[in-house]
Design an enzyme around this catalytic site. Structure first.
Site: not given
Ligand code: MSP
Length: 489
Positions: A22, A25, A130, A133, A147, A150, A299, A302
C-alpha cells in the site's frame, strides 16, 4: 553520510505479506530509491535492499484465511510487492524473502553462535502477545485491554522459550545512541528510544513453541525463531549470502515509527552479541524514522476501507507524477496527512502548470527562435538565470537537504528554480522582437533557459528519472511533447 570505499548500504523494512503493498510501504521504498539514485549519480556504489517478511503467526493466519498454504500465499503476495515496485520504477539491488533457503540457513547459523557465546538461555514466558504487532506486550502497551494499533485483545501466552540476554547490553546501546555512534534521526525518535531504554527492558524471548510457520531453532526443533529476529537479520544474511560484505554495515535503515524500537534496540543488541561488545564498526550507522501518514485525516486501514494501492495512483497520474506527489505531501520525518484532493490539485499546479508548462514554454521558444541545443558549449550569460540555479543548489542546499533526508525540501528547491524560470520568461518576454539588439538579447535569454531546464532535469533524476530523461530528449530534439497533461477532476 559516512561510507566504506565508496560503498553505501541502504535498506527499507521488509514488509509483511499478510496484505499487498500500500501507499505506506511505497512511501518508504520510494524514499530509499531516491537516495540510491542520488548517490549512484555521484558515482557511489549503492546496495539497496528491500523485500518481504514472510514467517510468523500473522502470516500463517492470513494464509489460512485465504485458504492457501503458507508458502503458496507468501509466493503470491511477495510477487505482488515486486510488481508494485517495478511499476513505481524502484531500482533495488536485491529483493529478499525470509522464506529464501539461504536466509533461513544464515539465521540459524547466527543464532547458534549467539547460543555458543552464552547469550541465550531457556526460560518460561508468561504474558501477552499481539499477533498484529508480532510482539510481546505488557499492560502499559494496551488501551482498555486492547492493542491500540490492531484493536484486538492480545493472546495469553505461557510457554517455554529461549531468551536473549538483552538487558546486559542496554547500557552499551544507550551510550552508542547518546553519542550518535548509532545515529537516530530525527531527534525526537532518538529521545523516544532513549526514554524506552531508560525505563528498563527485560530480556526478550527469541523463539516460539506454538508457532509452526518459521525457522526452526537448530538445537531445539520444537521451537521456531521469533519472527522479528528472523526479519532483522535479513539486513545481514543477504550480504553474507551474496559475498557483498564490503557493504556492511548499513549506512541507513529507513523505518516508520511503528518499528523504530526493534531497529534501535533489538537489532544493535543482536549484533553486539554476535560481534562481541565494543565492535561498533559492525553496527548500523544511521536509523532514520519517517513519519506515519493518515489518509484524509484517518488511519489507513482495511476496516475503514481507505487503503490506497500505489498501482491505482500510477494509473491515474503516471509513474513519475506519483513519485513526486507521494514525496511532497508533508515534510519527510514528520507525521502527516495524504489528501486525495490535494494530490489532484498538486498534480495540476506543480506538474501540469509548473514543470510541464515550463518545459513546453522553453522548448517552444527555442524552436521558434531556431535555437539549437548547445548546452555543452555555452555558458550562462544572464545574471538572473545564474542566480536562480545557484539559489536552488546552494541557498536551499539541494544536496545537504537530500543527504539529511529532507526530501521534500530538496524537491522544493527544484520547484523554486522552476518558478524563477517562469518569472524570467514573463518579465523578459523573449519573443518580443523590435530590433536586432533585442533579437540578440532574446537569443541569450532562451539559451540560458535551456541550460536552466537541463539543470532542472539533472536535479530531478533521482526523483523522476523518466521525466528527467524526457526533458533532456526534448532539449536535444527541440520537439515539445506534453509531460503532464492537465487532468480534469
Ligand atoms: N515486517 C515488519 C518490518 C521488518 S523490518 C526488519 C513490518 N512490516 S510492515 O509491512 O508492517 O511495514 C511497516 C512499514 O511500512 C513502516 O515501518 C513504514 O515504513 C511503512 N508504512 C506502513 N504504513 C505507513 C503509513 N501509514 N505511513 C508511513 N509509512 C508506513 O513492520
Amino acid at each position: 553520510m559516512t561510507e566504506k570505499n565508496n560503498k553505501i548500504y541502504l535498506t527499507t523494512p521488509i514488509y509483511y505479506v499478510n496484505s499487498v503493498a500500500h501507499l505506506g510501504h511505497a512511501y518508504t521504498t520510494l524514499a530509499i530509491d531516491v537516495l540510491t539514485r542520488y548517490y549512484r549519480e555521484l558515482g557511489k556504489d549503492v546496495f539497496f535492499l528491500t523485500g518481504t517478511d514472510e514467517h510468523g503467526a500473522k502470516i500463517f493466519e492470513a494464509a489460512q484465511k485465504a485458504g492457501k498454504t503458507p508458502q503458496g500465499f507468501c509466493d503470491e503476495v511477495s510477487s505482488l510487492f515486486k510488481k508494485a515496485w517495478g511499476n513505481l520504477n524502484i531500482g533495488y539491488s536485491y529483493f529478499i524473502r525470509t522464506t529464501d533457503k539461504n536466509h533461513e540457513e544464515k539465521v540459524a547459523e547466527f543464532l547458534t553462535i549467539l547460543k555458543d557465546k552464552g547469550f541465550l538461555y531457556e526460560g518460561e514466558y508468561a504474558g501477552k502477545y499481539c499477533v498484529g504487532c508480532e510482539k510481546f506486550v505488557t499492560e502499559k502497551d494496551l488501551v482498555d485491554g486492547k492493542c491500540p494499533d490492531h484493536k484486538c485483545e492480545p493472546q495469553d501466552v505461557a510457554e517455554e522459550n529461549w531468551f536473549f540476554k538483552l538487558r546486559q547490553l542496554l547500557p552499551k546501546i544507550q551510550e552508542l545512541i547518546e553519542s550518535d555512534k548509532i545515529l537516530i534521526r530525527p531527534e525526537n525518535a532518538k529521545s523516544e528510544v532513549l526514554g524506552v531504554i531508560k525505563q528498563g527492558i527485560d530480556d526478550i524471548s527469541i523463539s516460539r513453541k506454538n508457532v509452526s510457520w518459521g525457522i526452526k531453532l537448530p538445537w531445539d526443533e520444537s521451537q521456531t525463531i521469533y519472527v522479528w529476529v528472523d526479519a532483522l537479520l535479513n539486513y545481514w544474511t543477504v550480504l553474507q549470502n551474496f559475498n557483498k560484505t564490503e557493504f556492511w554495515p548499513a549506512d541507513l535503515h529507513l523505518v516508520g515509527r511503528d518499528i523504530l524500537k526493534f531497529h534501535c534496540i533489538m537489532w544493535p543488541a543482536l549484533l553486539l552479541a554476535y560481534y562481541k561488545e565494543g565492535a561498533i564498526d559492525q553496527l548500523p550507522k544511521q536509523i532514520f524514522c519517517h513519519g506515519y501518514f493518515t489518509i484524509d485525516g484517518q488511519k489507513m486501514s482495511k476496516t475503514i476501507g481507505n487503503v490506497i494501492d500505489p498501482n491505482n495512483l500510477i494509473k491515474k497520474y503516471g509513474i513519475d507524477a506519483t513519485r513526486y506527489l507521494l514525496l511532497t505531501q508533508f515534510p519527510f520525518g514528520n507525521d502527516g496527512d495524504v489528501s486525495l484532493g490535494r494530490l489532484d490539485e498538486k498534480y495540476n499546479s506543480d506538474l501540469a502548470s509548473g514543470l510541464g508548462n515550463l518545459t513546453a514554454r522553453v522548448i517552444t521558444l527555442a524552436r521558434k527562435s531556431n535555437i539549437k541545443n548547445q548546452t555543452s558549449k555555452i555558458k550562462i550569460k544572464s545574471q538572473k538565470v545564474k542566480q536562480a540555479i545557484l539559489e536552488a543548489k546552494n541557498k536551499h542546499n539541494f544536496s545537504l537537504a537530500l543527504e539529511n533526508l529532507k526530501i521534500d525540501e530538496a524537491l522544493g528547491a527544484v520547484w523554486e528554480l522552476i518558478g524563477a524560470c517562469d518569472k524570467i520568461i514573463d518579465t523578459e518576454k523573449p519573443w518580443e522582437v523590435t530590433d536586432q539588439k533585442s533579437k540578440i538579447k532574446n537569443q541569450k535569454v532562451i539559451e540560458d533557459l535551456l541550460l536552466a531546464l537541463q539543470e532542472i532535469a539533472e536535479l530531478l533524476k533521482p526523483f523522476m528519472p523518466q521525466t528527467a530523461e524526457k526533458i533532456t530528449g526534448q532539449i536535444k530534439t527541440g520537439k515539445s511533447e506534453p509531460l503532464f497533461p492537465r487532468l480534469n477532476f
